[in-house]
Scaffold this active site. Structure first.
Site, short mmCIF file in Angstrom:
data_model
loop_
_atom_site.label_atom_id
_atom_site.label_comp_id
_atom_site.label_asym_id
_atom_site.label_seq_id
_atom_site.Cartn_x
_atom_site.Cartn_y
_atom_site.Cartn_z
CG ASP A 48 -0.56 0.06 2.46
OD1 ASP A 48 0.90 -0.05 2.61
OD2 ASP A 48 -1.31 -0.10 3.38
CB SER A 49 4.56 2.00 -0.09
OG SER A 49 4.58 0.47 -1.13
CG ASP A 87 0.57 -3.98 2.06
OD1 ASP A 87 0.71 -4.84 3.23
OD2 ASP A 87 1.50 -3.14 2.17
CE LYS A 116 3.44 -5.79 3.76
NZ LYS A 116 3.02 -4.53 4.60
CD GLU A 118 0.68 -1.44 8.28
OE1 GLU A 118 0.49 -0.55 8.98
OE2 GLU A 118 1.13 -0.88 7.00
CD GLU A 185 8.32 0.10 7.25
OE1 GLU A 185 7.31 -0.87 6.79
OE2 GLU A 185 8.37 1.04 6.60
O1 KIV Z 1 3.61 -1.22 1.52
C1 KIV Z 1 4.65 -1.53 1.21
O2 KIV Z 1 5.45 -1.09 0.53
C2 KIV Z 1 5.32 -2.05 2.63
C3 KIV Z 1 6.75 -2.34 2.78
C4 KIV Z 1 7.60 -0.92 3.10
C5 KIV Z 1 7.11 -3.52 3.19
O3 KIV Z 1 4.73 -2.58 3.38
#
Ligand code: KIV
Length: 268
Positions: A48-49, A87, A116, A118, A185
């Site tokens: 989600d970056s 994510d 994924k 958090e 992270e």
């Molecule tokens: O969203 C993302 O790119 C991430 C990485 C920084 C691990 O979660």
């Protein structure tokens, strides 16, 4: 030349057991997915970056489930063998039922192999429910960007003894609940080493030192094209490479050889 055997959760366990480092990069589209697989990346993370590096937001919070499914679909169309981890965005897994619904869409519509999420302790019931339904889960501890406002900014986590103990407990809890992989992270390298040694599942670091089972970088950081200040833990591999394919190969080689991250990329 990259192997074309599909990378699975079993492959990742074998790589960890054999002491072979796992190379992970974020991918958001089809063209980069082709290049990343050709460079030998084991795992593609549709992170989600993308909310920051593709959409231009100042955090990952505005990213929606539909945004993630769209990008995951773009990656899935091009990918042939890397494991695809996607994510679950902010507030799409706040309850167990919502997490099951969101993850089901991500797998069915987005072609994800693993989702994924958090958080530690508070996510254990959700991780159990997802994995009981056959949905592989990757945990994410340390600096969890979806909680940036609660954390008070993008800062190193797990520095004091209590926080370090909590993080280790969370990591063990996630593995016990059925998680297949864990991202750490921005935590001290010594803590990341300890977690990697205690867990059976692969631990992938970003800003967590060289002693994790693998490394992940945001693609745009790796290529030095993220606007603004570069995170200290990242490295511009395009500076030393001829072109983008060479930069991606240099990253994979550096991770596999244990040369990245170097001491200058290590935060604490
Ligand atoms: O969203 C993302 O790119 C991430 C990485 C920084 C691990 O979660």
């Amino acid at each position: 030349m990259a192997s074309s055997a599909p990378v699975t959760t079993q492959t990742l366990l074998r790589l960890k057991a054999d002491g072979e480092k796992i190379a992970v990069v974020t991918s958001y589209d089809a063209s980069f997915t082709h290049l990343l697989e050709a460079a030998g990346v084991d795992v593609l993370l549709v992170g989600d970056s993308l909310g920051m590096v593709v959409q231009g937001h100042d955090s990952t919070l505005p990213v929606t489930l539909d945004d993630m499914i769209y990008h995951s679909t773009c990656v899935a169309r091009a990918a042939t063998h890397a494991l695809r981890v996607v994510d679950l965005p902010f507030m799409t897994y706040a309850t167990v039922t919502q997490a099951l619904d969101s993850a089901a869409r991500m797998m069915r519509e987005g072609g994800a192999h693993m989702v994924k999420l958090e958080g530690g302790d508070r996510m254990l019931e959700t991780v159990t429910a997802l994995t009981q339904q056959g949905i592989p889960v990757c945990g994410h501890l340390g600096l969890t960007p979806q909680s940036v406002h609660q954390l008070g900014g993008y800062r190193v986590q797990g520095r004091d003894d209590d926080a370090a103990r909590q993080l280790l407990d969370d990591a063990l809890g996630l593995e016990q609940a059925g998680a297949s992989m864990l991202v750490l992270e921005c935590i001290p390298a010594a803590l990341a080493k300890q977690v990697s040694e205690r867990l059976r599942i692969p631990v992938i670091g970003i800003g967590a030192g060289v002693d994790c089972d693998g490394q992940v970088l945001v693609l745009y950081d790796l290529l030095g094209i993220t606007p603004g200040k570069r995170p200290r833990f990242s490295h511009n591999f395009l500076e030393q490479g001829r072109d983008i394919p060479a930069a991606l190969s240099a990253y994979v080689e550096a991770v596999k050889a244990g040369h990245f991250p170097a001491p200058e990329h290590t935060l604490a």
